[in-house]
Design a protein around this motif. Sequence first.
Motif, mmCIF file in Angstrom:
data_model
loop_
_atom_site.group_PDB
_atom_site.id
_atom_site.type_symbol
_atom_site.label_atom_id
_atom_site.label_comp_id
_atom_site.label_asym_id
_atom_site.label_seq_id
_atom_site.Cartn_x
_atom_site.Cartn_y
_atom_site.Cartn_z
ATOM 1 N N LYS A 112 0.806 -1.221 0.000
ATOM 2 C CA LYS A 112 0.000 0.000 0.000
ATOM 3 C C LYS A 112 0.840 1.272 0.000
ATOM 4 N N ARG A 113 2.040 1.210 0.528
ATOM 5 C CA ARG A 113 2.996 2.318 0.460
ATOM 6 C C ARG A 113 2.470 3.615 1.069
ATOM 7 N N SER A 114 1.807 3.512 2.201
ATOM 8 C CA SER A 114 1.335 4.680 2.936
ATOM 9 C C SER A 114 2.411 5.128 3.915
ATOM 10 N N HIS A 115 2.737 6.425 3.918
ATOM 11 C CA HIS A 115 3.716 6.922 4.878
ATOM 12 C C HIS A 115 3.280 6.635 6.304
ATOM 13 N N PHE A 116 2.010 6.926 6.616
ATOM 14 C CA PHE A 116 1.529 6.715 7.982
ATOM 15 C C PHE A 116 1.665 5.261 8.396
ATOM 16 N N ASP A 117 1.138 4.360 7.579
ATOM 17 C CA ASP A 117 1.199 2.942 7.936
ATOM 18 C C ASP A 117 2.638 2.440 7.930
ATOM 19 N N GLY A 118 3.429 2.869 6.954
ATOM 20 C CA GLY A 118 4.826 2.431 6.904
ATOM 21 C C GLY A 118 5.606 2.865 8.124
ATOM 22 N N GLN A 119 5.392 4.096 8.568
ATOM 23 C CA GLN A 119 6.085 4.569 9.765
ATOM 24 C C GLN A 119 5.569 3.883 11.012
ATOM 25 N N ASP A 120 4.269 3.624 11.067
ATOM 26 C CA ASP A 120 3.733 2.899 12.220
ATOM 27 C C ASP A 120 4.355 1.507 12.327
ATOM 28 N N ILE A 121 4.473 0.814 11.195
ATOM 29 C CA ILE A 121 5.083 -0.519 11.199
ATOM 30 C C ILE A 121 6.550 -0.438 11.610
ATOM 31 N N LEU A 122 7.272 0.542 11.074
ATOM 32 C CA LEU A 122 8.685 0.700 11.398
ATOM 33 C C LEU A 122 8.887 0.950 12.880
ATOM 34 N N GLU A 123 8.093 1.849 13.461
ATOM 35 C CA GLU A 123 8.282 2.198 14.861
ATOM 36 C C GLU A 123 7.688 1.173 15.813
ATOM 37 N N ALA A 124 6.612 0.520 15.394
ATOM 38 C CA ALA A 124 6.038 -0.539 16.224
ATOM 39 C C ALA A 124 6.897 -1.791 16.192
ATOM 40 N N GLY A 125 7.616 -2.003 15.087
ATOM 41 C CA GLY A 125 8.466 -3.186 14.970
ATOM 42 C C GLY A 125 7.702 -4.471 14.796
ATOM 43 N N GLY A 128 4.076 -6.639 9.943
ATOM 44 C CA GLY A 128 3.461 -6.338 8.663
ATOM 45 C C GLY A 128 2.077 -5.756 8.702
ATOM 46 N N GLU A 129 1.325 -5.964 9.776
ATOM 47 C CA GLU A 129 -0.001 -5.370 9.894
ATOM 48 C C GLU A 129 0.093 -4.117 10.760
ATOM 49 N N VAL A 130 -0.653 -3.083 10.394
ATOM 50 C CA VAL A 130 -0.664 -1.872 11.205
ATOM 51 C C VAL A 130 -1.293 -2.203 12.549
ATOM 52 N N PRO A 131 -0.590 -1.952 13.652
ATOM 53 C CA PRO A 131 -1.129 -2.339 14.967
ATOM 54 C C PRO A 131 -2.423 -1.588 15.272
ATOM 55 N N PRO A 132 -3.353 -2.227 15.979
ATOM 56 C CA PRO A 132 -4.563 -1.513 16.414
ATOM 57 C C PRO A 132 -4.174 -0.294 17.245
#
Length: 387
Positions: A112-125, A128-132
């Motif tokens: 999906k290449r969303s900045h928001f989701d990509g950064q959330d995944i990167l920082e959440a560690g 692959g799924e955006v954390p709730p």
Amino acid sequence: MIPTRRAFLQGIGCSLAASPLVAPVAFAALPGDARLVVVILRGAMDGLDALQPYGDPDLARLRPGFPIGPDAGALDLNGFHALHPGLTDLAPWWAEGDLGFAQAVSTPYRGKRSHFDGQDILEAGTAGEVPPLANRDGWLNRLLQTMPGTHGRTAFAVGRTDMLLLRGAADHASWAPDARLDLAPATADLLLHVYHDDPLFRNAAEDALSLSGSSIDGGGGRQAQTDALFSFAAAQLRQDARIAALSISGWDTHNAQTREITRGLRLLGRGLGTLRADLGPDWDRTVVLCMTEFGRTAAENGTRGTDHGTGGTMLLAGGALKGGQVWGDWPGLAEAQLLDRRDLMPTRDVRAYAAWALHGLFGTDRATLSTLVFPGLEMGGDPRLLA
């Protein structure tokens, strides 16, 4: 009604997370002498430009409008890779072993290449799924929860927003400079977006935002602010803080990438130089991880930029690093070797390099790293990042 951050992104198609307006920094205090600095490069830095694999002939084919390799001013590192001219301040570090790169890396985020989701995944560690939203915490915070001896100065976030990287149950706090202008974040971002291509009004907008303590795009003001953040980080790390996390925005280079990435890399390089100088002898016990949410397309687009991609590059620095090398397998840039025939194919999870750095610095065991800190991570073999 003022639009939300996500609604504003949807409205203009370009993320506030990718803009140069947010520069939080956080700290954690731990026992021991090892120090870790994590720098989030928001907006998706183009790793194929920062570390140019000019030895692959397909790079020049895919990017005919970009300056590539030593003949175009980049610094040859190993006969295959060259350092972008914007990072030449760090060139001596390569020979000293204080600079290295991990190539063809990404988070598990795909498609999906969303900045928001990509950064959330990167920082959440996470895997692959955006954390709730209710369960969204960061991998550095989960690391702190496994380490004895942490105390009240666990984390400070400096800027307009906190960092997901250190959000969680471990103690943390935040700090922001007093604002002289009462601008909502979406309003401030809209101001720069509207005036981006008008030098006269853009400069006026940048001056106004600098008065409110915002990070701004371009010019000496942004460099001075970035240097101040790194200097402040060094001051804390010289005392009892052992982990610092901050972010540098402005890496979303859809247009005029040669100009924009040069500006960003110079900003980063000089900021890291400030960190090293201010840390003094403590630099020898420090590792810096510069990570971005995803890479960019292998081919340039019609406006001499690149679009959101997948595989990218991680920059590592520090006196505790066993640098002077590029880690990771090179997948190639031929059309059949690209992910979806458009992106650099990732050959290793960026979380694995972060995990091995934590293992070497703090002695965190592999089981904890691959289950609690980075759930679902396959760490793989030890890349031997540390000296």
